[in-house]
Design a protein around this motif. Structure first.
Motif, short mmCIF file in Angstrom:
data_model
loop_
_atom_site.label_atom_id
_atom_site.label_comp_id
_atom_site.label_asym_id
_atom_site.label_seq_id
_atom_site.Cartn_x
_atom_site.Cartn_y
_atom_site.Cartn_z
N GLY A 179 0.38 -1.41 0.08
CA GLY A 179 -0.35 0.37 -0.34
C GLY A 179 0.72 1.34 0.45
N TRP A 180 1.78 1.41 0.91
CA TRP A 180 2.83 2.81 0.64
C TRP A 180 3.73 2.84 -0.25
CZ3 TRP A 180 2.93 6.39 4.49
CH2 TRP A 180 2.68 6.02 5.63
N TYR A 263 -4.44 13.96 -1.43
CA TYR A 263 -4.85 12.91 -1.04
C TYR A 263 -4.39 13.09 0.85
CZ TYR A 263 -5.47 11.53 -5.52
OH TYR A 263 -5.56 11.51 -7.05
N GLN A 264 -5.69 13.94 1.37
CA GLN A 264 -5.66 14.21 3.13
C GLN A 264 -5.91 12.53 3.48
OE1 GLN A 264 -6.45 16.69 1.20
NE2 GLN A 264 -4.98 17.89 1.46
N VAL A 265 -7.29 12.32 2.57
CA VAL A 265 -8.28 10.59 3.16
C VAL A 265 -7.01 10.04 2.74
CG1 VAL A 265 -9.67 9.02 3.05
CG2 VAL A 265 -10.78 11.60 2.70
N LEU A 266 -5.77 9.70 2.15
CA LEU A 266 -5.78 8.20 1.84
C LEU A 266 -4.34 8.55 2.74
CD1 LEU A 266 -4.46 5.88 0.28
CD2 LEU A 266 -3.26 8.09 -0.85
N THR A 267 -3.42 9.38 2.71
CA THR A 267 -2.34 10.16 4.27
C THR A 267 -3.40 9.61 5.27
OG1 THR A 267 -1.79 11.85 2.92
CG2 THR A 267 -1.33 11.52 5.43
N LEU A 268 -4.60 9.87 5.58
CA LEU A 268 -5.21 9.27 6.91
C LEU A 268 -5.32 8.22 7.03
CD1 LEU A 268 -6.42 9.91 10.13
CD2 LEU A 268 -8.29 10.18 8.64
N PHE A 269 -5.49 7.02 6.24
CA PHE A 269 -5.64 5.28 5.96
C PHE A 269 -4.00 4.96 5.58
CE2 PHE A 269 -9.81 5.86 4.17
CZ PHE A 269 -10.58 4.81 5.44
N LEU A 270 -3.14 5.84 5.98
CA LEU A 270 -2.03 4.96 5.60
C LEU A 270 -1.31 5.15 6.60
CD1 LEU A 270 -0.12 6.17 2.21
CD2 LEU A 270 -0.63 4.16 2.62
#
Length: 327
Positions: A179-180, A263-270
């Motif tokens: 994912g990363w 992508y703030q939401v993607l960063t949050l999930f990461l």
């Protein structure tokens, strides 16, 4: 794993076919190279001739064969139509070969059934060709890659929490790192994806080597490992998690820096997936500390292995922080 001239020849064939697939001129050559790579890796898995590794080889072959069939289907169909469905099938086939969620069902089962050295090959080198082909498709499957990044972090983090088998735990850890690795593709930065995957391979290599001699299946067998090995494994696992100032912190820092703008939401999930990873990494680390020591265990470690592990854990810190000037 028994090292024979045949196994060394198979390793050379795997390396050569992967390089040909990366430097391919068309999809047919890439497909043929990946297939020859598969046929060279199966005998390495069967080298120990145990029932468990035979089962792992069959599962690996079936999953990879399905991915190859989907590649051929998509490339034949794309001559007649360039619909998003064809691109979806092609991307799914590469995700299946990569062992990335949601096509990850085969990967933990195969990793848990094969030897540590083959685990390392399957988790690192065997993913190079599908990863580079997936980078080639980034322009056509941008939204799908965004979904894959999120689902890999969630599935890899949640399913890895209750694992007691070390190989299965590292398999789910590999899924989270996929994912990363794929996340820079959402902002059109394939160089960052390559950088992250290379650093992951460098950090993961001594972990697999330390656990391979002697072969350890779960944290209860940590008393078989010399104390210096356990200390290095603990630091390397924390480096995979990305704790500063270890080597694994830098690529995550760079990715978060760039992803947070778009992508703030993607960063949050990461970040959420990283906290889940930290839980089972710390579980393994604490198990290595509280496990009673075996008085008859060896107190020394092979100097080459010690050098590789120390370099992967701490020796790359200066180099990795120097890369911040380029990103």
């Amino acid at each position: 794993m028994v090292y024979t001239p045949v196994s060394l020849l198979l390793l050379c064939t795997i390396i050569l076919r992967t390089l040909i697939a990366i430097a391919r001129t068309n999809w047919l050559i890439a497909w043929a190279s990946i297939e020859l790579n598969l046929l060279s890796f199966i005998p390495l898995i069967l080298n120990s001739r145990s029932n468990q590794e035979t089962e792992g080889a069959i599962k690996y072959f079936l999953a990879q064969a399905l991915g190859s069939a989907l590649i051929l289907l998509s490339r034949i169909s794309i001559w007649h139509s360039h619909s998003p469905l064809i691109i979806l099938i092609l991307t799914t086939s590469l995700l299946l070969k990569l062992g990335a969620a949601p096509c990850h069902f085969w990967f933990p089962q195969v990793i848990s059934a094969i030897s540590w050295i083959n685990c390392f090959i399957a988790a690192t080198w065997q993913k190079l060709a599908p990863l580079f082909l997936l980078i080639f498709l980034t322009q056509s499957s941008h939204q799908l890659i965004l979904f894959v990044c999120v689902i890999n972090r969630i599935i890899g983090g949640i399913l890895g929490i209750n694992q007691s088998h070390l190989r299965t735990l590292l398999a789910y850890s590999s899924i989270t790192h996929i994912g990363w690795t794929l996340s820079p593709l959402t902002i059109q930065c394939p160089n960052l994806a390559c950088l992250y995957f290379i650093l992951y391979c460098i950090i993961a290599a001594p972990i697999f080597l330390c656990l391979a001699h002697p072969s350890v299946r779960n944290p209860n067998q940590f008393n078989l490992i010399p104390k210096i090995n356990l200390l290095l494994i603990s630091f390397l696992l924390l480096s995979l998690r990305g704790l500063p100032p270890l080597t694994g912190f830098l690529p995550k820092w760079i990715l978060i820096k760039y992803l947070s703008f778009k992508y703030q939401v993607l960063t949050l999930f990461l970040l959420l997936g990283s906290y889940l990873n930290l839980y089972f990494y710390l579980t393994v680390t604490f198990s290595s500390i509280i496990t009673p020591r075996n008085c008859n265990q060896p107190r020394t470690i092979r100097p080459p292995l010690l050098t590789i592990a120390a370099t992967s854990c701490l020796g790359l810190i200066i180099l990795s922080y120097a890369l911040t000037f380029f990103y």
